[in-house]
Write an enzyme that holds these catalytic residues in place. Structure first.
Site, PDB file in Angstrom:
ATOM      1  N   ASP A 159       0.864  -1.176   0.000  1.00 44.64           N
ATOM      2  CA  ASP A 159       0.000   0.000   0.000  1.00 44.64           C
ATOM      3  C   ASP A 159       0.904   1.231   0.000  1.00 44.64           C
ATOM      4  O   ASP A 159       1.460   1.606   1.036  1.00 44.64           O
ATOM      5  CB  ASP A 159      -0.910   0.005   1.225  1.00 44.64           C
ATOM      6  CG  ASP A 159      -1.987  -1.082   1.192  1.00 44.64           C
ATOM      7  OD1 ASP A 159      -1.770  -2.116   0.520  1.00 44.64           O
ATOM      8  OD2 ASP A 159      -3.031  -0.896   1.835  1.00 44.64           O
ATOM      9  N   LYS A 227      -6.801   3.254  -3.537  1.00 42.02           N
ATOM     10  CA  LYS A 227      -7.206   3.291  -2.140  1.00 42.02           C
ATOM     11  C   LYS A 227      -7.448   4.732  -1.730  1.00 42.02           C
ATOM     12  O   LYS A 227      -6.680   5.629  -2.101  1.00 42.02           O
ATOM     13  CB  LYS A 227      -6.114   2.641  -1.282  1.00 42.02           C
ATOM     14  CG  LYS A 227      -6.354   2.635   0.215  1.00 42.02           C
ATOM     15  CD  LYS A 227      -5.200   1.909   0.914  1.00 42.02           C
ATOM     16  CE  LYS A 227      -5.272   2.043   2.426  1.00 42.02           C
ATOM     17  NZ  LYS A 227      -4.145   1.353   3.104  1.00 42.02           N
ATOM     18  N   LYS A 263     -10.222   0.314  -2.549  1.00 36.80           N
ATOM     19  CA  LYS A 263     -10.135   0.093  -1.108  1.00 36.80           C
ATOM     20  C   LYS A 263     -10.428   1.388  -0.357  1.00 36.80           C
ATOM     21  O   LYS A 263      -9.568   2.255  -0.265  1.00 36.80           O
ATOM     22  CB  LYS A 263      -8.749  -0.433  -0.718  1.00 36.80           C
ATOM     23  CG  LYS A 263      -8.580  -0.670   0.798  1.00 36.80           C
ATOM     24  CD  LYS A 263      -7.189  -1.203   1.115  1.00 36.80           C
ATOM     25  CE  LYS A 263      -6.956  -1.300   2.611  1.00 36.80           C
ATOM     26  NZ  LYS A 263      -5.596  -1.825   2.936  1.00 36.80           N
TER      27      LYS A 263
END
Length: 327
Positions: A159, A227, A263
């Site tokens: 991430d 995300k 996400k």
């Protein structure tokens, strides 16, 4: 995704000038319309008979997260145990999608998951935040080393955070090149790669137009997921922003055939809110996205509420929202 596909989408070489022209040429977001669509979706939900399935789906989509400076190996081991067996009183409860930790704790998470780790044939991934998370204020050399170390330690997902300063200054090519470089650092010696989630930090992007531009830029650069947030900036995930990002991955798939996940992370704490996200996913991108390979919740406390609602539903004393039926 190859850069050849990105060149095809942009219609020219991937230079700073051409990327800037493409990004700034995207249609503007109807902010009022987006907010209204999100509000309408928030009033819809699922059939009463499908409540348990919805709660189980939420559990299976959670990246169970601890990202605190005070994190210890013991805390990560406890988190891994909860990921494997979320509800010790109910072995039918699904496992979560992943455990998300800082890079230096990846070996602890991998060891604690054991045979349940995706790298050992299990179903639970280890996600590591990288690239000088959460600020992203570091040299590219440091960011790439951060990524490579986490991958070498066994991380299945990376991430990363984009350079919001560069993005807001209009240096889109710089942001693009950095994502491409991090994507390459996700490669393992055997030719496989950790999945790359690109954190936009939407709370710092200020406008829906910027969220759309950053989402497209990340897709062009090869993101496996986009995300919303680090969870360290307010606002974090919101339903309108997630809806917008889902529209981008839907349109990206229609244009290229490539599947990119979404996400939302930060601030999603109740099963009631999570169900609203499920409905938004199904109604926007399609039910295909209700899969850990294409949708995750970044959360730490959400799981506790979902487990409570599952238990209440099992005993006939459910206290969740009054759902509106959707056929």
């Amino acid at each position: 995704m190859t850069l050849d596909l990105a060149r095809t989408v942009v219609g020219s070489e991937l230079t700073e000038r051409n990327l800037r022209g493409f990004v700034l040429g995207l249609p503007g977001v109807d902010a009022v319309g987006l907010d209204q669509r999100a509000a309408a979706l928030a009033t819809r939900s699922i059939k009463t008979s499908s409540k348990k399935q919805a709660l189980d789906t939420i559990v299976s989509l959670i990246d169970l997260t601890t990202l605190e400076g005070a994190d210890t190996p013991g805390k990560v081991r406890s988190l891994a145990a909860k990921a494997v067996l979320p509800d010790p009183s109910d072995p039918t409860c699904p496992q979560v999608a992943a455990v998300c930790v800082y890079g230096d704790l990846v070996p602890v998470a991998v060891e604690a998951l054991g045979a349940h780790h995706a790298g050992s044939g299990g179903s639970i991934s280890v996600a590591a935040v990288a690239t000088a998370f959460p600020s992203g204020r570091a040299s590219l050399r440091v960011k790439l080393a951060d990524t490579a170390d986490a991958v070498a330690a066994g991380a299945d997902d990376i991430d990363m955070v984009i350079d919001r300063g560069a993005f807001l200054a209009g240096r889109y090519g710089e942001v693009f090149d950095e994502i491409v470089a991090v994507k390459e650092a996700c490669r393992r010696p055997d030719g496989t790669s950790a999945h790359l989630k690109v954190i936009l930090e939407t709370g710092e992007l200020a406008t829906y137009d910027n969220v759309r531009r950053a989402s497209w830029l990340a897709n062009l650069a090869g993101a496996d997921f986009i995300k919303t947030s680090t969870g360290k900036v307010s606002p974090a995930a919101t339903l309108p922003v997630t809806l917008l990002m889902l529209e981008v991955v839907r349109d990206w798939h229609r244009l290229t055939g490539e599947l990119v996940g979404v996400k939302p992370a930060g601030g999603i704490r109740s099963s009631k809110d999570a169900v609203r996200y499920l409905v938004t996913v199904a109604e926007t991108a399609g039910e295909r996205w209700l899969d850990p390979r294409l949708f995750r919740f970044g959360a730490s406390s959400l799981l506790n509420d979902v487990l409570l609602q599952r238990q209440k539903l099992a005993t006939g004393h459910y206290s969740g929202p009054d759902y509106v039926t959707i056929d």
